[in-house]
Scaffold this active site. Structure first.
Site, PDB file in Angstrom:
ATOM      1  N   SER A   1      43.102 -26.652  14.690  1.00 57.30           N
ATOM      2  CA  SER A   1      43.972 -27.111  15.984  1.00 57.30           C
ATOM      3  C   SER A   1      42.784 -27.631  16.904  1.00 57.30           C
ATOM      4  O   SER A   1      41.835 -27.144  17.218  1.00 57.30           O
ATOM      5  CB  SER A   1      44.561 -26.077  16.462  1.00 57.30           C
ATOM      6  OG  SER A   1      45.203 -26.255  17.758  1.00 57.30           O
TER       7      SER A   1
ATOM      8  N   TYR B   1      45.462 -17.043  20.431  1.00 56.01           N
ATOM      9  CA  TYR B   1      45.716 -18.138  19.177  1.00 56.01           C
ATOM     10  C   TYR B   1      44.553 -18.710  18.772  1.00 56.01           C
ATOM     11  O   TYR B   1      43.997 -19.054  17.834  1.00 56.01           O
ATOM     12  CB  TYR B   1      46.887 -18.706  19.500  1.00 56.01           C
ATOM     13  CG  TYR B   1      47.220 -20.006  18.765  1.00 56.01           C
ATOM     14  CD1 TYR B   1      47.511 -19.798  17.210  1.00 56.01           C
ATOM     15  CD2 TYR B   1      47.057 -21.138  19.205  1.00 56.01           C
ATOM     16  CE1 TYR B   1      47.595 -20.899  16.645  1.00 56.01           C
ATOM     17  CE2 TYR B   1      47.186 -22.414  18.385  1.00 56.01           C
ATOM     18  CZ  TYR B   1      47.444 -22.206  17.130  1.00 56.01           C
ATOM     19  OH  TYR B   1      47.674 -23.203  16.195  1.00 56.01           O
TER      20      TYR B   1
ATOM     21  N   LYS C   1      41.840 -19.264  15.681  1.00 56.45           N
ATOM     22  CA  LYS C   1      41.568 -20.627  14.758  1.00 56.45           C
ATOM     23  C   LYS C   1      39.764 -20.665  14.853  1.00 56.45           C
ATOM     24  O   LYS C   1      39.356 -21.410  13.952  1.00 56.45           O
ATOM     25  CB  LYS C   1      42.077 -21.752  15.608  1.00 56.45           C
ATOM     26  CG  LYS C   1      43.598 -21.777  15.435  1.00 56.45           C
ATOM     27  CD  LYS C   1      43.938 -22.279  13.962  1.00 56.45           C
ATOM     28  CE  LYS C   1      45.288 -21.645  13.416  1.00 56.45           C
ATOM     29  NZ  LYS C   1      45.703 -22.032  12.214  1.00 56.45           N
TER      30      LYS C   1
END
Lengths: 393, 393
Positions: free
Chosen positions: A158, A182, A186
């Site tokens: 992402s 989050y 990643k």
């Protein structure tokens, strides 16, 4: 090099898609099925997705196949059937048994690993769940892939790995720095995959593992049929689904809250790089093809691998154009006819003013393009929402 | 505030030590037992350690107790007995059952999490094993601690989190950047623990979790009795154990290979900050005491917490003085009488010229000091090696 005889089609390659029933997963699977080159295996725990998505993807692919070829072969029909497994990636025994069950069927050729928890806000409330589901599950998946000599991975990354990017548009070589739990999951997964690609095998041989990390910007829209689309559980967190729900009446907020209009952007609201979900999905299929050893694409992609031993490469998937919150609201007003009212409130913690991909590398090396425009995204989203006001339920 | 009556001793606090049988674990447990305040529970899978270490620690503590108090109380004697569990941290069911077994005995008051794989070179060869054992196991341990409302953690971190440090001596606020797979596992664990401390509980309350990360520089030496010490499986990787093994004859290399003498240091060889293992162990006991809510030390330590909700703090454990490879060889020559020959070869990939702690923060806030000098480290190491040429075997 052998050329497949058109009468004896090549065997379908088994491709495992984790998170296959989700918004991205279902469109990726649809795009894979359309090639008739892959046998798709879906793993999903349906935490944030619905089994119905897979049934619909499958019938959509079958009906399109029948339209294009009135007498499709058995192999072609088989290529539209998805092997569906309800399974939690944090359960290695269950995942191992799925890999094991394909051992006698040629094994799993490659994995597209999409499954992850993805709500930035929630990630700061239940960080351990995010680290377990995103990071520990990825470590475990990689270990199982290694056990079963499965050496090809597409990873769902992402733009969040860039945190607050130092430069816009964002190039892939930008330093990675997660700005939320989050985001950190990643970044950690990319580092782990890269380290695995980099490792030297016991026998001193180069690690045959190859991985491509796809850094998504903002996927939007739906398949134009309206059969599949985004169905967030609970209140939509993202702008476009929220606007669609407001227009269809499943979210009854009288006004849209706009978080800040004093950012250093053209109209002061945050700018994001939206791309159509089917363009994003197509990027996965190209990336998967790039994992085919000996191909021209494979050589091109990994010529600039950042891994010293194995093969690791990261690509931005974005259009390279930014759209502001206000531009999105206008586009949805046109698509839906809904008269959105907006109210500007304060900035939201963690929001970055501008996130725009530099799409040059993906274009040059993968030949990736995201041609569908914002109008198409809004039209397809609205078509899905009107046909499925309550999504898959 | 209650004052314990000297006739009714306070209950022993249950403290779980992961990696309890290892070099650091065994000296930490010894130091804990000496306080007679803790019931020590050891978890170890003996991958790189030996159960005998725990038996020896226990008898050492008991014999010292009997020397100091001819008629020790039953509680005092109990405080020298270690509850030993052979268990792999990556097996949550086993770990959960250990936590569960103490639920009726007051629960586990705190955890000192030392268990980890630690060989930098090996970590680049089997990265997934390192990520599973160091990172995934830590996530799982934290989840189990949360389930059992165990809210106090001391984490074994390392100077490796600084990678190639921009400034010497190294302050705790230096950016973290793992320079090897091993280093990245340590950085990730710190980030995960910090995010967990930072998280908001379901009920909106502040997370009661408190964690102190101890960043070790180079521990060396052994308990002066020679009962416990460092026993690396296979060929020693670190300089001091290697020199001890050469002197005792269990490593038969005729010369010590010195990796580079053209570094920008006084004599051109790499400089590290060595501290005595018992000083390092003492740091753990102070840190554990700092997790006692309501204490002065607790307030002092977490006044400068970098976590916004819960409590997270990192401290360097080092002397703040550097010793070069050549200085270490000289000191071991004096301690052992062995006439080491050295041969300078090329630099080793991944070596940093100089790693020296700024020990000011640990001194000011924890009152931590590492008084034992290099001569003592070498003498105690040599005493251990002579008494146990083949370690615990």
């Amino acid at each position: 090099m052998t050329t497949a005889n058109s009468n004896t089609p090549e065997l379908l390659k088994n491709v495992l898609v984790t998170g296959g029933a989700g918004y991205i997963g279902s469109h990726v699977i649809y795009t894979l099925l359309r090639t008739h080159k892959y046998k798709v295996i879906s793993i999903d725990n349906y935490h944030n997705s619905f089994p119905a998505a897979l049934t619909r993807v499958s019938s959509l692919a079958l009906s399109e196949l029948k339209e294009s070829s009135p007498e499709p072969s058995a192999q072609d029909i088989d290529s539209t059937v998805i092997d569906v497994h309800e399974c939690d990636l944090i359960n290695p025994t269950a995942v191992r048994s799925i890999f094991s069950s394909y051992a006698s069927k040629g094994g799993i050729w490659g994995v597209i690993h999409i499954a992850a928890y993805k709500a930035v806000g929630e990630s700061s409330e239940i960080p351990l769940t995010y680290y377990a589901n995103n990071v520990a599950a990825t470590i475990s998946l990689l270990q199982i892939m290694q056990e079963f000599h499965c050496t090809r991975l597409i990873y769902s990354s992402s733009a969040t790995v860039y945190g607050v990017p130092p430069d816009i548009p964002i190039k892939e070589e930008t330093r990675r720095e997660g700005d939320s739990v989050y985001g950190r999951t990643k970044v950690m997964c990319e580092l782990i995959i890269e380290d695995f690609c980099d490792s030297i095998m016991n026998d001193g041989e180069t690690n045959p593992f190859q991985a491509i990390s796809l850094r998504y910007f903002n996927p939007a829209g739906a398949h134009p049929s309206g059969y599949i689309g985004e169905h967030p559980r609970g209140r939509p967190e993202n702008l476009l689904p929220l606007l669609a729900h407001m227009a269809v009446g499943t979210v009854t907020d009288p006004v849209l809250k706009v978080f800040g209009n004093d950012y250093p952007t053209a109209d002061g609201t945050c700018v994001r790089d939206y791309l159509h979900i089917l363009d994003l999905a197509a990027g996965h299929v190209i990336a998967l093809q790039a994992l085919e050893e000996g191909s021209e694409l494979n050589a091109k992609v990994f010529a600039g691998s950042t891994s010293s031993n194995g093969k690791f490469k990261a690509y931005n998937l974005g259009k390279g154009h930014g759209m502001s919150v206000m531009q999105i609201v206008d586009a949805m007003r046109k698509a839906t006819g809904h008269d959105y009212k907006t109210e500007v409130i304060g900035r939201r913690r963690g929001d970055v003013p501008e996130l725009i991909a530099d799409p040059a590398l993906a274009r040059a090396e993968l030949g990736f393009d995201a041609p569908r425009d914002l109008e198409t995204m809004c039209r397809d989203l609205w078509n899905w929402q009107v046909k499925n006001p309550t999504g898959y339920e």
